[in-house]
Design a protein around this motif. Structure first.
Motif, PDB file in Angstrom:
ATOM      1  N   GLU A  76       0.621  -1.294   0.011  1.00  0.00           N
ATOM      2  CA  GLU A  76       0.137   0.188   0.477  1.00  0.00           C
ATOM      3  C   GLU A  76       1.153   1.211  -0.101  1.00  0.00           C
ATOM      4  OE1 GLU A  76      -2.839  -0.050   3.318  1.00  0.00           O
ATOM      5  OE2 GLU A  76      -3.628  -1.726   2.450  1.00  0.00           O
ATOM      6  N   SER A 122      -0.209   7.820   3.229  1.00  0.00           N
ATOM      7  CA  SER A 122      -1.574   7.157   3.491  1.00  0.00           C
ATOM      8  C   SER A 122      -3.088   8.367   2.615  1.00  0.00           C
ATOM      9  CB  SER A 122      -2.126   7.337   4.798  1.00  0.00           C
ATOM     10  OG  SER A 122      -1.871   9.118   5.369  1.00  0.00           O
ATOM     11  N   SER A 123      -2.476   9.872   2.674  1.00  0.00           N
ATOM     12  CA  SER A 123      -3.194  10.801   2.123  1.00  0.00           C
ATOM     13  C   SER A 123      -3.440  11.052   0.044  1.00  0.00           C
ATOM     14  CB  SER A 123      -2.792  12.383   2.138  1.00  0.00           C
ATOM     15  OG  SER A 123      -3.726  13.046   2.021  1.00  0.00           O
ATOM     16  N   GLU A 124      -4.831  10.326  -0.426  1.00  0.00           N
ATOM     17  CA  GLU A 124      -4.022  10.310  -1.678  1.00  0.00           C
ATOM     18  C   GLU A 124      -4.732  11.380  -2.437  1.00  0.00           C
ATOM     19  OE1 GLU A 124      -9.672   9.751  -1.754  1.00  0.00           O
ATOM     20  OE2 GLU A 124      -8.084   8.165  -2.310  1.00  0.00           O
ATOM     21  N   ASP A 125      -5.365  12.738  -1.551  1.00  0.00           N
ATOM     22  CA  ASP A 125      -4.233  14.314  -1.667  1.00  0.00           C
ATOM     23  C   ASP A 125      -3.324  14.407  -2.239  1.00  0.00           C
ATOM     24  OD1 ASP A 125      -7.568  14.759  -2.476  1.00  0.00           O
ATOM     25  OD2 ASP A 125      -7.978  14.798  -0.632  1.00  0.00           O
ATOM     26  N   ARG A 136      -0.726  12.710  -2.741  1.00  0.00           N
ATOM     27  CA  ARG A 136      -0.443  12.072  -3.322  1.00  0.00           C
ATOM     28  C   ARG A 136      -0.558  12.077  -4.910  1.00  0.00           C
ATOM     29  NH1 ARG A 136      -2.563   7.628  -0.850  1.00  0.00           N
ATOM     30  NH2 ARG A 136      -3.968   7.037  -2.467  1.00  0.00           N
ATOM     31  N   ASP A 173      -1.239   3.448  -8.019  1.00  0.00           N
ATOM     32  CA  ASP A 173      -1.820   3.259  -7.226  1.00  0.00           C
ATOM     33  C   ASP A 173      -3.736   3.030  -7.506  1.00  0.00           C
ATOM     34  OD1 ASP A 173      -0.866   6.398  -5.502  1.00  0.00           O
ATOM     35  OD2 ASP A 173      -3.014   6.201  -5.362  1.00  0.00           O
ATOM     36  N   TYR A 190      -6.063   4.568  -6.397  1.00  0.00           N
ATOM     37  CA  TYR A 190      -7.237   6.068  -6.008  1.00  0.00           C
ATOM     38  C   TYR A 190      -6.774   6.892  -8.308  1.00  0.00           C
ATOM     39  CZ  TYR A 190      -8.898  11.026  -5.740  1.00  0.00           C
ATOM     40  OH  TYR A 190      -9.182  12.331  -5.765  1.00  0.00           O
ATOM     41  N   VAL A 218      -4.465   9.266  -9.219  1.00  0.00           N
ATOM     42  CA  VAL A 218      -2.836   9.642  -9.015  1.00  0.00           C
ATOM     43  C   VAL A 218      -2.869   8.932 -10.733  1.00  0.00           C
ATOM     44  CG1 VAL A 218      -1.595   8.302  -8.135  1.00  0.00           C
ATOM     45  CG2 VAL A 218      -3.000   9.966  -7.005  1.00  0.00           C
TER      46      VAL A 218
END
Length: 286
Positions: A69, A73-76, A78, A127, A129, A132
């Protein structure tokens, strides 16, 4: 100043002004390449994937053992990291237009782009997300304009998360194509049509870089932006045909590997999309 004064001033000081402009441009390019080099390591560090243990998620947990993973942790965040690299790359492409040679900076540029390509192949394109993943495809298109040779060197790695296929070099040195375990999770099979479209355009950029690396002349900073769709399709077809022709006439593992990459990885992936994809936008992109 009237027009005559401007002409005299330019004639007297034109060389000095041009020299100062060139020195300022070279300094700007050097600074941007160094910044891009530093950011490539930050991008690699923040986007890397780590092992997560799911053994304590309860009796009804559907995930067993460990999985990879994103460490961030924050997809924003990334997404912002990928967007940062895209913006920086676009600025560098604009700044380097007209630059004939980069000198010592060329090695630094290739190293930085290769690090970014490996980060994309191992992390960003995988990823969870979708935004991303799409931004990562845009980054590949930018890097293809910025440093085609680095894209060519990392083409096999970049195509694995897109097509789900990878090349494996056997004991005899010959390259073979195997279906990766990521085939069902590849971007060509993504549930979002717009993600599949972005993956197609990124794969075209990779194919064009492979053609340039096999003998096609490349002008730094050239782009297909604003071109007609038929021109892009024709350019892609010409690039692939040129690469296949050169790889047939040349000897050596690199040309043979490149031919196999195009014939057994890229083209079959496009053909499957044309035949099987239900989204008209994806078929049109191919």
């Amino acid at each position: 100043f009237d027009d005559d004064d401007k002409t005299i001033t330019n004639n007297n000081n034109g060389n000095l002004i041009q020299t100062a402009t060139n020195e300022g441009s070279n300094s700007l390019v050097s600074t941007m390449i160094q910044l891009f080099h530093d950011c490539s390591f930050t991008f690699q560090k923040r986007m890397r994937r780590g092992t997560a243990n799911h053994s304590n998620h309860g009796f009804h947990s559907s995930t067993k053992g460990t999985t990879l993973e994103p460490m961030e942790s924050s997809e924003d965040i990334r997404l912002l990291l990928v967007d940062l690299m895209v913006d920086l790359g676009d600025c560098m492409v604009a700044a380097m237009k007209g630059e004939k040679t980069l000198g010592e900076n060329n090695v630094l540029l290739i190293e930085s782009t290769s690090i970014t390509c490996q980060t994309l192949a191992k992390s960003a394109l995988l990823d969870p997300y979708p935004d991303v993943q799409r931004a990562s495809c845009s980054l590949i298109e930018t890097l293809a304009q910025l440093c085609p040779s680095a894209i060519q060197m990392n083409s096999s790695s970049l195509l694995v998360p897109m097509t789900g296929q990878q090349q494996v070099v056997g004991a005899t040195g010959e390259a073979n194509t195997n279906v990766s375990s990521l085939s069902k999770q590849s971007l060509f099979r993504h549930r979002h049509a717009k993600t599949r479209c972005k993956a197609v355009y990124a794969s075209v950029a990779i194919a064009l870089c492979c053609a340039r690396g096999n003998g096609e002349k490349h002008q730094q900073g050239s782009t297909l932006d604003g071109a007609d769709k038929s021109d892009i399709v024709e350019a892609s077809r010409h690039a692939i045909q040129t690469t296949l022709r050169l790889s047939t006439n040349e000897t050596g593992g690199n040309s043979s590997s490149m031919r196999l990459l195009l014939e057994d990885v890229i083209l079959p992936g496009w053909e499957d999309l044309i035949k099987l994809d239900q989204a008209a936008s994806v078929r049109f992109a191919v």
